[in-house]
Scaffold this active site. Structure first.
Site, PDB file in Angstrom:
ATOM      1  N   LYS A  99       0.632  -1.137   0.015  1.00  0.00           N
ATOM      2  CA  LYS A  99      -0.405  -0.380   0.055  1.00  0.00           C
ATOM      3  C   LYS A  99       0.853   1.220   0.030  1.00  0.00           C
ATOM      4  CE  LYS A  99      -4.048  -1.300   1.284  1.00  0.00           C
ATOM      5  NZ  LYS A  99      -5.734  -1.443   1.793  1.00  0.00           N
ATOM      6  N   LYS A 102      -6.598 -13.238  -8.931  1.00  0.00           N
ATOM      7  CA  LYS A 102      -7.850 -12.842  -7.747  1.00  0.00           C
ATOM      8  C   LYS A 102      -9.168 -11.296  -8.568  1.00  0.00           C
ATOM      9  CE  LYS A 102      -8.041 -10.681  -3.658  1.00  0.00           C
ATOM     10  NZ  LYS A 102      -7.730 -10.291  -1.819  1.00  0.00           N
ATOM     11  N   LYS A 148     -11.761  -6.058  -5.641  1.00  0.00           N
ATOM     12  CA  LYS A 148     -12.937  -4.349  -5.691  1.00  0.00           C
ATOM     13  C   LYS A 148     -12.266  -3.950  -6.360  1.00  0.00           C
ATOM     14  CE  LYS A 148     -14.355  -4.893  -1.112  1.00  0.00           C
ATOM     15  NZ  LYS A 148     -12.829  -3.995  -0.457  1.00  0.00           N
TER      16      LYS A 148
HETATM   17  P1  ATP Z   1      -9.411  -5.105  -2.564  1.00  0.00           P
HETATM   18  O1  ATP Z   1      -9.149  -4.673  -3.764  1.00  0.00           O
HETATM   19  O2  ATP Z   1      -9.991  -3.866  -1.799  1.00  0.00           O
HETATM   20  O3  ATP Z   1      -7.915  -5.165  -1.384  1.00  0.00           O
HETATM   21  P2  ATP Z   1     -10.604  -7.222  -2.280  1.00  0.00           P
HETATM   22  O4  ATP Z   1     -11.427  -7.195  -2.693  1.00  0.00           O
HETATM   23  O5  ATP Z   1      -9.152  -7.437  -2.069  1.00  0.00           O
HETATM   24  O6  ATP Z   1     -10.145  -6.215  -1.796  1.00  0.00           O
HETATM   25  P3  ATP Z   1     -11.108  -7.424   0.909  1.00  0.00           P
HETATM   26  O7  ATP Z   1     -11.413  -5.974   1.515  1.00  0.00           O
HETATM   27  O8  ATP Z   1      -8.861  -7.872   0.793  1.00  0.00           O
HETATM   28  O9  ATP Z   1     -11.027  -7.770  -0.849  1.00  0.00           O
HETATM   29  O10 ATP Z   1     -11.539  -9.115   1.548  1.00  0.00           O
HETATM   30  C1  ATP Z   1     -12.607  -9.607   2.238  1.00  0.00           C
HETATM   31  C2  ATP Z   1     -13.598 -10.105   2.147  1.00  0.00           C
HETATM   32  O11 ATP Z   1     -12.899 -11.352   0.973  1.00  0.00           O
HETATM   33  C3  ATP Z   1     -12.052 -11.165   2.791  1.00  0.00           C
HETATM   34  O12 ATP Z   1     -11.918 -12.085   4.011  1.00  0.00           O
HETATM   35  C4  ATP Z   1     -10.875 -12.122   1.878  1.00  0.00           C
HETATM   36  O13 ATP Z   1     -10.665 -12.699   1.802  1.00  0.00           O
HETATM   37  C5  ATP Z   1     -12.496 -12.485   0.404  1.00  0.00           C
HETATM   38  N1  ATP Z   1     -12.463 -12.329  -0.945  1.00  0.00           N
HETATM   39  C6  ATP Z   1     -12.322 -10.677  -1.863  1.00  0.00           C
HETATM   40  N2  ATP Z   1     -11.555 -11.172  -2.887  1.00  0.00           N
HETATM   41  C7  ATP Z   1     -11.845 -12.715  -3.045  1.00  0.00           C
HETATM   42  C8  ATP Z   1     -11.808 -13.731  -3.983  1.00  0.00           C
HETATM   43  N3  ATP Z   1     -10.823 -13.247  -5.466  1.00  0.00           N
HETATM   44  N4  ATP Z   1     -12.047 -14.867  -3.986  1.00  0.00           N
HETATM   45  C9  ATP Z   1     -12.312 -15.381  -2.760  1.00  0.00           C
HETATM   46  N5  ATP Z   1     -12.460 -14.761  -1.745  1.00  0.00           N
HETATM   47  C10 ATP Z   1     -11.861 -12.843  -1.816  1.00  0.00           C
END
Ligand code: ATP
Ligand code: LTN
Length: 333
Positions: free
Chosen positions: A115, A197, A200
């Site tokens: 970050k 992965k 968002k």
């Molecule tokens: P960012 O892109 O802002 O890092 P993110 O979409 O990766 O966000 P997080 O806010 O880090 O999501 O995670 C929220 C929850 O969703 C966590 O428990 C994470 O393990 C789960 N999660 C996020 N992306 C995935 C994915 N692609 N598949 C399964 N679980 C996910």
């Protein structure tokens, strides 16, 4: 343990629009855990301001996320669904834990490095001590289990280290939490690049299906999903795009990947992509309808927010008072 049940804590940030990955990988599993554990699911808005936010947007997204928790099936009478910023114990415990955390430990956190490199103009102290606030979230409720994705494992490890360090000095104050690693098939990859992965914060909007996408958008994204030119319908690492679509279809329909392979063997990818789009829509449709209904139920949602913050505050205060006493703060009279 609270009332004979093990305690579970987890949280999500209201930054960006939630994807199908967040739902299938986290939220959906949270619902299935809510019978077995006493669950605290927080909208961790205090974590969000480690990156600059538009206040009005953050406020709106935080509310929509809390509504989504309920729409996804988390019963607000049984689970504690609340905003982190409404329970001051998070900040108070976080300060104390800061004094039991080493700079060297925080320096090793990969999320901080990541970050800090992305937000070079705003490497603030909050971003650095983010894991301490996360430790406070978990330890405040004496959580036994914490469902987290692989990217958060390092933060859970530091939480355990801080808790053990504190316990070694002051006796058994904190429960040492365990990670709850969900079932396989829950890691959803980007539709445009199956080595990443679904996230968002992805710049490519076609890589992710957002929970609020309408049926046409879902179908279009599924049709455009990257597959391969092999033309064989198999569930294997060598065909990561297809494997990801099979995973999505499998989680949405409850069928195993083997059953999906049998069902679509000999049929084209085009057919399958349509079926994936339909399966996803059939999951998102009721979720969206329920969220839209709750967005209008202002008084009901407000009352949940208030009651659940009070409930969380009650448990938080119990731990906080104990910790304050241990470190030598004068007792309240
Ligand atoms: P960012 O892109 O802002 O890092 P993110 O979409 O990766 O966000 P997080 O806010 O880090 O999501 O995670 C929220 C929850 O969703 C966590 O428990 C994470 O393990 C789960 N999660 C996020 N992306 C995935 C994915 N692609 N598949 C399964 N679980 C996910
Ligand atoms: N850092 C986590 C969100 C989070 C969390 C927590 C998860 C904050 N506090 C406590 C589990 C337990 C994330 O970004 N996914």
């Amino acid at each position: 343990m609270i009332d004979g049940k093990k305690v579970l804590f987890s949280g999500m940030q209201a930054t960006g629009n939630l994807t199908l990955g967040n739902y299938l990988g986290a939220l959906k599993n949270w619902v299935s855990l809510s019978d077995e554990y006493l669950c605290f699911y927080s909208v961790v808005d205090m974590h969000s301001i480690t990156v600059r936010q538009d206040p009005a947007v953050l406020r709106k997204r935080a509310r929509s996320l809390l509504i989504l928790y309920i729409a996804a099936g988390l019963d607000p009478e049984k689970n504690c669904l609340y905003y982190q910023s409404h329970v001051s114990g998070h900040a108070e415990l976080s300060w104390i834990l800061n004094c039991f955390t080493y700079m060297g430990e925080l320096n090793r956190m990969t999320q901080f490095k990541d970050k800090a490199s992305k937000h070079g103009d705003n490497i603030n102290a909050g971003l650095f001590t983010y894991p301490v606030l996360m430790a406070a979230d978990i330890l405040l409720y004496q959580a036994d289990v914490v469902p987290v994705g692989a990217d958060q494992m390092q933060h859970l490890e530091i939480t355990r280290d801080i808790a053990e360090r504190f316990n070694n000095i002051y006796g058994d104050v904190f429960t040492i939490p365990e990670a709850y690693v969900g079932k396989v098939g829950a890691r959803i990859m980007s539709l445009q690049d199956p080595s990443k992965k679904m996230s968002k914060s992805d710049e490519n909007p076609n890589g992710g299906i957002y929970l609020m996408d309408d049926a046409d958008t879902v179908m279009r994204k599924c049709k455009r999903a990257v597959t391969d030119s092999e033309g064989t319908f198999l569930y294997r690492e060598e065909q990561p795009g297809l494997k990801n679509l099979i995973d999505i279809y499998s989680v949405c329909t409850g069928k195993t990947p083997d059953e999906v392979v049998q069902e679509f063997d000999g049929r084209g990818y085009g057919d399958f992509k349509m079926a994936v789009g339909e399966a996803v829509t059939s999951i998102l449709n009721p979720l969206q309808k329920e969220a839209a209904r709750l967005e209008k139920e202002k008084d009901y949602v407000d009352s949940i927010i208030k009651e659940n913050a009070e409930k969380a505050g009650y448990y938080a205060r119990k731990t906080l008072r104990k910790v304050q006493k241990k470190v030598g703060f004068p007792v309240r009279v």
